[in-house]
Design an enzyme around this catalytic site. Sequence first.
Site, mmCIF file in Angstrom:
data_model
loop_
_atom_site.group_PDB
_atom_site.id
_atom_site.type_symbol
_atom_site.label_atom_id
_atom_site.label_comp_id
_atom_site.label_asym_id
_atom_site.label_seq_id
_atom_site.Cartn_x
_atom_site.Cartn_y
_atom_site.Cartn_z
ATOM 1 N N ASN A 68 -1.695 -0.197 7.158
ATOM 2 C CA ASN A 68 -1.537 -1.341 7.213
ATOM 3 C C ASN A 68 -0.538 -2.057 6.313
ATOM 4 O OD1 ASN A 68 -3.384 -2.293 5.657
ATOM 5 N ND2 ASN A 68 -4.682 -3.177 7.305
ATOM 6 N N TYR A 97 -12.208 -2.450 -3.617
ATOM 7 C CA TYR A 97 -12.814 -2.590 -2.131
ATOM 8 C C TYR A 97 -14.263 -2.329 -2.177
ATOM 9 C CZ TYR A 97 -8.319 -2.525 0.223
ATOM 10 O OH TYR A 97 -6.852 -2.711 0.691
ATOM 11 N N LYS A 135 0.786 -1.311 0.068
ATOM 12 C CA LYS A 135 0.005 0.060 -0.071
ATOM 13 C C LYS A 135 0.865 1.248 0.087
ATOM 14 C CE LYS A 135 -3.957 -2.247 2.435
ATOM 15 N NZ LYS A 135 -4.947 -2.068 3.252
ATOM 16 N N HIS A 154 -2.060 -5.410 1.112
ATOM 17 C CA HIS A 154 -3.385 -6.080 0.937
ATOM 18 C C HIS A 154 -3.101 -7.358 0.224
ATOM 19 C CE1 HIS A 154 -7.241 -6.998 -1.091
ATOM 20 N NE2 HIS A 154 -6.400 -7.375 -2.008
ATOM 21 N N GLU A 156 -9.425 -9.850 -8.183
ATOM 22 C CA GLU A 156 -8.472 -8.911 -8.056
ATOM 23 C C GLU A 156 -7.422 -9.143 -9.064
ATOM 24 O OE1 GLU A 156 -7.491 -9.340 -3.966
ATOM 25 O OE2 GLU A 156 -9.626 -8.787 -3.376
HETATM 26 P P1 IDP Z 1 -7.633 -7.064 5.243
HETATM 27 O O1 IDP Z 1 -6.851 -6.064 4.387
HETATM 28 O O2 IDP Z 1 -7.057 -7.701 6.311
HETATM 29 O O3 IDP Z 1 -8.344 -8.159 4.213
HETATM 30 P P2 IDP Z 1 -10.321 -5.811 5.562
HETATM 31 O O4 IDP Z 1 -11.351 -5.940 6.545
HETATM 32 O O5 IDP Z 1 -10.817 -6.554 3.992
HETATM 33 O O6 IDP Z 1 -8.822 -6.296 5.997
HETATM 34 O O7 IDP Z 1 -10.328 -4.394 5.224
HETATM 35 C C1 IDP Z 1 -9.769 -3.554 4.311
HETATM 36 C C2 IDP Z 1 -8.722 -2.507 4.520
HETATM 37 O O8 IDP Z 1 -9.687 -1.308 4.970
HETATM 38 C C3 IDP Z 1 -7.802 -2.710 5.655
HETATM 39 O O9 IDP Z 1 -6.696 -3.323 5.379
HETATM 40 C C4 IDP Z 1 -7.461 -1.580 6.544
HETATM 41 O O10 IDP Z 1 -6.634 -0.861 5.705
HETATM 42 C C5 IDP Z 1 -8.764 -1.045 6.216
HETATM 43 N N1 IDP Z 1 -9.797 -0.933 7.250
HETATM 44 C C6 IDP Z 1 -10.582 -1.984 7.683
HETATM 45 N N2 IDP Z 1 -11.400 -1.804 9.038
HETATM 46 C C7 IDP Z 1 -10.792 -0.373 9.244
HETATM 47 C C8 IDP Z 1 -11.205 0.230 10.416
HETATM 48 O O11 IDP Z 1 -11.858 -0.181 11.138
HETATM 49 N N3 IDP Z 1 -10.755 1.667 10.374
HETATM 50 C C9 IDP Z 1 -9.772 1.952 9.484
HETATM 51 N N4 IDP Z 1 -9.400 1.464 8.238
HETATM 52 C C10 IDP Z 1 -10.027 0.088 8.244
HETATM 53 MG MG MG Z 2 -9.830 -7.857 2.930
#
Ligand code: IDP
Ligand code: MG
Length: 156
Positions: free
Chosen positions: A114, A51, A11, A117, A128
């Site tokens: 984080n 997304y 990212k 992805h 994807e």
């Molecule tokens: P993942 O990336 O571990 O699959 P997902 O639940 O699919 O997690 O969420 C996609 C992305 O959205 C996350 O990697 C993170 O960057 C962002 N995200 C998810 N939940 C939150 C939140 O509660 N606050 C802010 N960003 C979030």
């Molecule tokens: Mg995800």
Amino acid sequence: MAIETTLLIVKPDGVQRGLAGRILTRFEDKGLQLVGMKLMTIPRALAERHYEAHKERKFYPGLVRFMTSSPVLVFAVRGVDAIAICRKLMGATFGPNAEPGTIRGDFGASRSYNLIHGSDSVESATREIGLFFAEGEVQTWQPAIQSWIYDASEEL
Ligand code: IDP
Ligand code: MG
């Protein structure tokens, strides 16, 4: 066990922090085969589609803004059970919760920034890869070390 191909994205925070190479290395070190890669700035419409499952979530607009804010490293890897293996290497979604030893656990302290992805199922991997790579951009090639990555009598 099945040979899977999965999509990963370093990212914008990972590229900005100069961690793209170290993050990519985690997947190579594990024995996964690199089959596609590109540095790009994700267009808004593509980030929204990528997304779209999170469209109704409060964090969705910020997530799209973040993912389109500067370049990302998109890559695809292949291997036996590659999807689950990559998710393990990534670690839990939120940096503060992610275990040390994982990418998010070692490099991240944020819930949204984080670093990485990774596709979470065969269906999302197929979808994807189709979003980010054109026909023919994902390579098929024979790694010379393959016979030392897998036990051919058991796993292939
Ligand atoms: P993942 O990336 O571990 O699959 P997902 O639940 O699919 O997690 O969420 C996609 C992305 O959205 C996350 O990697 C993170 O960057 C962002 N995200 C998810 N939940 C939150 C939140 O509660 N606050 C802010 N960003 C979030
Ligand atoms: Mg995800």
